[in-house]
Design an enzyme around this catalytic site. Structure first.
Site, mmCIF file in Angstrom:
data_model
loop_
_atom_site.group_PDB
_atom_site.id
_atom_site.type_symbol
_atom_site.label_atom_id
_atom_site.label_comp_id
_atom_site.label_asym_id
_atom_site.label_seq_id
_atom_site.Cartn_x
_atom_site.Cartn_y
_atom_site.Cartn_z
ATOM 1 N N PHE A 183 -3.500 47.169 52.250
ATOM 2 C CA PHE A 183 -4.870 46.957 52.755
ATOM 3 C C PHE A 183 -5.083 47.663 54.109
ATOM 4 C CE2 PHE A 183 -7.234 43.482 55.268
ATOM 5 C CZ PHE A 183 -8.471 44.076 55.106
ATOM 6 N N ASP A 222 -1.144 37.793 64.843
ATOM 7 C CA ASP A 222 -1.328 36.702 65.825
ATOM 8 C C ASP A 222 -0.619 35.418 65.372
ATOM 9 O OD1 ASP A 222 -3.011 36.017 63.715
ATOM 10 O OD2 ASP A 222 -4.759 35.589 64.962
ATOM 11 N N GLU A 223 -0.201 35.377 64.089
ATOM 12 C CA GLU A 223 0.386 34.132 63.567
ATOM 13 C C GLU A 223 1.726 33.803 64.219
ATOM 14 O OE1 GLU A 223 -0.080 33.582 59.337
ATOM 15 O OE2 GLU A 223 -1.833 34.874 59.288
ATOM 16 N N TYR A 246 6.305 33.323 56.607
ATOM 17 C CA TYR A 246 5.705 34.630 56.919
ATOM 18 C C TYR A 246 5.687 34.863 58.432
ATOM 19 C CZ TYR A 246 1.980 37.970 58.052
ATOM 20 O OH TYR A 246 1.267 39.012 58.598
ATOM 21 N N SER A 247 5.096 33.921 59.173
ATOM 22 C CA SER A 247 4.969 34.169 60.619
ATOM 23 C C SER A 247 6.336 34.165 61.303
ATOM 24 C CB SER A 247 4.016 33.158 61.274
ATOM 25 O OG SER A 247 4.387 31.835 60.993
ATOM 26 N N ASN A 287 -6.878 37.868 61.766
ATOM 27 C CA ASN A 287 -7.154 38.093 60.335
ATOM 28 C C ASN A 287 -8.115 39.256 60.130
ATOM 29 O OD1 ASN A 287 -6.208 35.252 60.507
ATOM 30 N ND2 ASN A 287 -6.581 35.298 58.300
ATOM 31 N N TYR A 315 -8.627 25.063 50.995
ATOM 32 C CA TYR A 315 -7.456 24.233 51.295
ATOM 33 C C TYR A 315 -7.833 23.089 52.242
ATOM 34 C CZ TYR A 315 -4.697 28.288 49.628
ATOM 35 O OH TYR A 315 -4.163 29.322 48.893
ATOM 36 N N ARG A 355 -2.456 23.681 52.298
ATOM 37 C CA ARG A 355 -1.248 24.508 52.412
ATOM 38 C C ARG A 355 -0.234 23.760 53.278
ATOM 39 N NH1 ARG A 355 -2.422 30.159 55.152
ATOM 40 N NH2 ARG A 355 -2.654 30.971 53.048
HETATM 41 P P1 NAD Z 1 -0.588 44.257 52.365
HETATM 42 O O1 NAD Z 1 0.220 43.181 51.732
HETATM 43 O O2 NAD Z 1 -1.951 44.552 51.864
HETATM 44 O O3 NAD Z 1 0.219 45.649 52.278
HETATM 45 C C1 NAD Z 1 1.594 45.733 52.518
HETATM 46 C C2 NAD Z 1 2.063 47.100 52.027
HETATM 47 O O4 NAD Z 1 3.468 47.196 52.287
HETATM 48 C C3 NAD Z 1 1.872 47.314 50.540
HETATM 49 O O5 NAD Z 1 1.342 48.606 50.297
HETATM 50 C C4 NAD Z 1 3.275 47.187 49.966
HETATM 51 O O6 NAD Z 1 3.465 47.953 48.788
HETATM 52 C C5 NAD Z 1 4.110 47.695 51.115
HETATM 53 N N1 NAD Z 1 5.477 47.161 51.103
HETATM 54 C C6 NAD Z 1 5.869 45.874 50.936
HETATM 55 N N2 NAD Z 1 7.210 45.785 50.957
HETATM 56 C C7 NAD Z 1 7.673 47.039 51.166
HETATM 57 C C8 NAD Z 1 8.976 47.593 51.311
HETATM 58 N N3 NAD Z 1 10.077 46.830 51.226
HETATM 59 N N4 NAD Z 1 9.099 48.925 51.524
HETATM 60 C C9 NAD Z 1 7.991 49.721 51.611
HETATM 61 N N5 NAD Z 1 6.741 49.256 51.453
HETATM 62 C C10 NAD Z 1 6.586 47.927 51.247
HETATM 63 O O7 NAD Z 1 -0.576 43.922 53.918
HETATM 64 P P2 NAD Z 1 -1.721 44.157 55.003
HETATM 65 O O8 NAD Z 1 -2.621 43.004 54.998
HETATM 66 O O9 NAD Z 1 -2.256 45.524 54.859
HETATM 67 O O10 NAD Z 1 -0.828 44.058 56.334
HETATM 68 C C11 NAD Z 1 -0.218 45.215 56.882
HETATM 69 C C12 NAD Z 1 0.549 44.814 58.120
HETATM 70 O O11 NAD Z 1 -0.333 44.256 59.074
HETATM 71 C C13 NAD Z 1 1.626 43.760 57.861
HETATM 72 O O12 NAD Z 1 2.741 44.072 58.640
HETATM 73 C C14 NAD Z 1 0.974 42.467 58.309
HETATM 74 O O13 NAD Z 1 1.952 41.551 58.759
HETATM 75 C C15 NAD Z 1 0.105 42.960 59.442
HETATM 76 N N6 NAD Z 1 -1.103 42.156 59.709
HETATM 77 C C16 NAD Z 1 -1.960 41.825 58.689
HETATM 78 C C17 NAD Z 1 -3.119 41.115 58.976
HETATM 79 C C18 NAD Z 1 -4.119 40.770 57.894
HETATM 80 O O14 NAD Z 1 -5.086 40.064 58.162
HETATM 81 N N7 NAD Z 1 -3.959 41.252 56.678
HETATM 82 C C19 NAD Z 1 -3.401 40.726 60.282
HETATM 83 C C20 NAD Z 1 -2.497 41.084 61.302
HETATM 84 C C21 NAD Z 1 -1.366 41.807 60.990
HETATM 85 P P1 TYD Z 2 -5.405 33.820 54.208
HETATM 86 O O1 TYD Z 2 -6.452 34.806 53.806
HETATM 87 O O2 TYD Z 2 -4.284 33.550 53.252
HETATM 88 O O3 TYD Z 2 -4.858 34.297 55.628
HETATM 89 P P2 TYD Z 2 -3.862 33.519 56.664
HETATM 90 O O4 TYD Z 2 -3.264 32.358 55.991
HETATM 91 O O5 TYD Z 2 -2.847 34.573 56.970
HETATM 92 O O6 TYD Z 2 -4.725 33.155 57.833
HETATM 93 O O7 TYD Z 2 -6.116 32.436 54.533
HETATM 94 C C1 TYD Z 2 -7.132 32.337 55.500
HETATM 95 C C2 TYD Z 2 -7.482 30.869 55.639
HETATM 96 O O8 TYD Z 2 -8.096 30.424 54.428
HETATM 97 C C3 TYD Z 2 -6.295 29.965 55.839
HETATM 98 O O9 TYD Z 2 -6.678 28.901 56.714
HETATM 99 C C4 TYD Z 2 -5.989 29.425 54.449
HETATM 100 C C5 TYD Z 2 -7.359 29.343 53.817
HETATM 101 N N1 TYD Z 2 -7.424 29.594 52.368
HETATM 102 C C6 TYD Z 2 -8.168 28.728 51.554
HETATM 103 O O10 TYD Z 2 -8.759 27.739 52.034
HETATM 104 N N2 TYD Z 2 -8.240 28.998 50.227
HETATM 105 C C7 TYD Z 2 -7.620 30.066 49.659
HETATM 106 O O11 TYD Z 2 -7.694 30.252 48.402
HETATM 107 C C8 TYD Z 2 -6.852 30.937 50.499
HETATM 108 C C9 TYD Z 2 -6.133 32.121 49.921
HETATM 109 C C10 TYD Z 2 -6.798 30.661 51.856
#
Ligand code: NAD
Ligand code: TYD
Length: 355
Positions: A13, A137-138, A161-162, A190, A218, A292
């Site tokens: 993403f 931030d988690e 995860y965090s 997020n 949740y 959760r």
């Molecule tokens: P995502 O799950 O959408 O994408 C993760 C990517 O990493 C995927 O393309 C997957 O194929 C690849 N991947 C997973 N394991 C792998 C491995 N062993 N080797 C190579 N590639 C691998 O995640 P995202 O939401 O795009 O998050 C990206 C980064 O940003 C992560 O490090 C996450 O912790 C961090 N982050 C995400 C958010 C959020 O809201 N999504 C917020 C803050 C930080």
């Molecule tokens: P999520 O998108 O999984 O991000 P994070 O847990 O990393 O913050 O969840 C965002 C918030 O929404 C979190 O408080 C959990 C809640 N949530 C629901 O209430 N229902 C859902 O189906 C999901 C996936 C998350």
């Protein structure tokens, strides 16, 4: 080429937005995207740039030290922007070990190769090199009603995860402090936007509302998250990569806190309008489910350091970003269907093998 940069997790993403930004903005950089293509990674996220001459995709695992070494020898990287991770809290509760493997062992594998290849030491900190780690931030844990996470807030992770992200943050800093590796870490709130895998709250809710399926909330829906448009996160990473101070940490956030239930209600009313449904129709899908385990109550980021020192700001109002996101999901039905069908990955694996 002026610089060669390894971006890990670029088919996910946030990674796909970072790859797109770097490939389009810096035609004199070579961008190598290393991604394992797990369920969360899809080459379709990068279709618009896949043929650009300054872009290369490599399918592989960040835990594969031999592969990482080969890539460093081949490309002589100036920088690493490391995003590859297991990223979903719920999955980390059912399978913590996968999070240790990718997020901790994978990160340390990359650190080791970068340290070795750049000949990092406290006496000779390599110039012009950077290991940029994208974190969350988690790691700071959960807030009460008041206050925000600062860069100086103590770590207090609760989910597997965090905890895995906190552990890798510590390793990244340890490689700076012990071995002189030039590093920067950013911790972001997020994200939301296009190409978000529909297991996370916003894309899952959009998909379920569209398909008239229950929208799971949740607990009481009282948990609060600070939402940032993904393209603003990618811009922040660009600014920090180029202008950030080596050894520093930057918090990135939207200054945009929403209680989950309020956010879902806003989405429902937007979707009513977009789908021509009667007012209140989509909200009937809201379904309260078991909370959760270890659910963090509130996240909020203080990004004033980034705003003041590097002049970054979120560009969009949340309602505008959310509407753009809803529109994207409604007009990209094929993407949504593909990522939610089991054959999708196989199809792209085949395409990759053919190339
Ligand atoms: P995502 O799950 O959408 O994408 C993760 C990517 O990493 C995927 O393309 C997957 O194929 C690849 N991947 C997973 N394991 C792998 C491995 N062993 N080797 C190579 N590639 C691998 O995640 P995202 O939401 O795009 O998050 C990206 C980064 O940003 C992560 O490090 C996450 O912790 C961090 N982050 C995400 C958010 C959020 O809201 N999504 C917020 C803050 C930080
Ligand atoms: P999520 O998108 O999984 O991000 P994070 O847990 O990393 O913050 O969840 C965002 C918030 O929404 C979190 O408080 C959990 C809640 N949530 C629901 O209430 N229902 C859902 O189906 C999901 C996936 C998350």
């Amino acid at each position: 080429m002026k610089k060669t940069i390894l971006i890990t997790g670029g088919a996910g993403f946030i990674g796909s937005h970072v790859v797109r930004l770097f490939v389009n903005k810096y035609s004199d950089y070579k961008i190598v995207n290393l991604d394992k293509l797990t369920y969360a990674g899809n080459l379709a996220n990068l279709k618009d740039i896949e043929k650009k001459s300054n872009y290369e995709f490599v399918k592989g695992d960040i835990c594969d030290a031999d592969l990482i070494q080969q890539l460093f020898y081949k490309h002589n990287f100036d920088g690493v922007v490391h995003l590859a991770a297991e990223s979903h809290v719920d999955r980390s509760i059912s399978n913590p070990m996968e999070f240790v493997r990718t997020n901790v062992i994978g990160t340390v594998t990359l650190l080791n190769v970068a340290k070795h290849f750049w000949k990092a030491s406290l006496d000779t900190i390599p110039k012009g090199k950077l290991f940029y780690y994208v974190s969350t931030d988690e790691v700071y844990g959960s807030l009460g009603k008041k206050g925000k996470f600062k860069e100086t807030t103590s770590y207090d992770p609760h989910s597997p995860y965090s905890s895995s992200k906190a552990s890798s943050d510590h390793f990244v800093r340890a490689y700076h402090d012990t071995f002189g590796l030039p590093v920067i870490i950013s911790n972001c709130s997020n994200n939301y936007g296009s190409f978000h895998f529909p297991e996370k709250l916003i894309p899952l809710a959009i998909n379920n509302i569209k398909n008239n399926k229950p929208v799971p909330v949740y607990g009481k829906g009282a948990n609060i998250r600070d939402w940032l448009f993904v393209e603003d996160h990618a811009r922040a990473i660009d600014v920090i990569y180029h202008k950030g101070k080596v050894g520093d940490t930057y918090n990135i956030g939207g200054n945009n806190e929403w209680k989950n239930i309020d956010l879902i209600k806003l989405l429902c009313s937007m979707m009513d309008k977009k789908l021509g449904r009667k007012k209140g129709e989509s909200a009937k899908l809201i379904t309260y489910v078991k909370d959760r385990a270890g659910h963090d109550m509130r996240y909020a980021i203080d990004s004033s350091k980034l705003q003041k020192t590097l002049k970054w700001r979120p560009s969009l109002k949340f309602e505008e970003g959310l509407e753009r996101t809803v529109d994207w999901y409604l007009s990209n039905n094929e993407w949504l269907q593909n990522v939610t069908s089991g054959d999708y990955q196989k199809y792209y694996d085949m395409q990759y093998i053919k190339r």
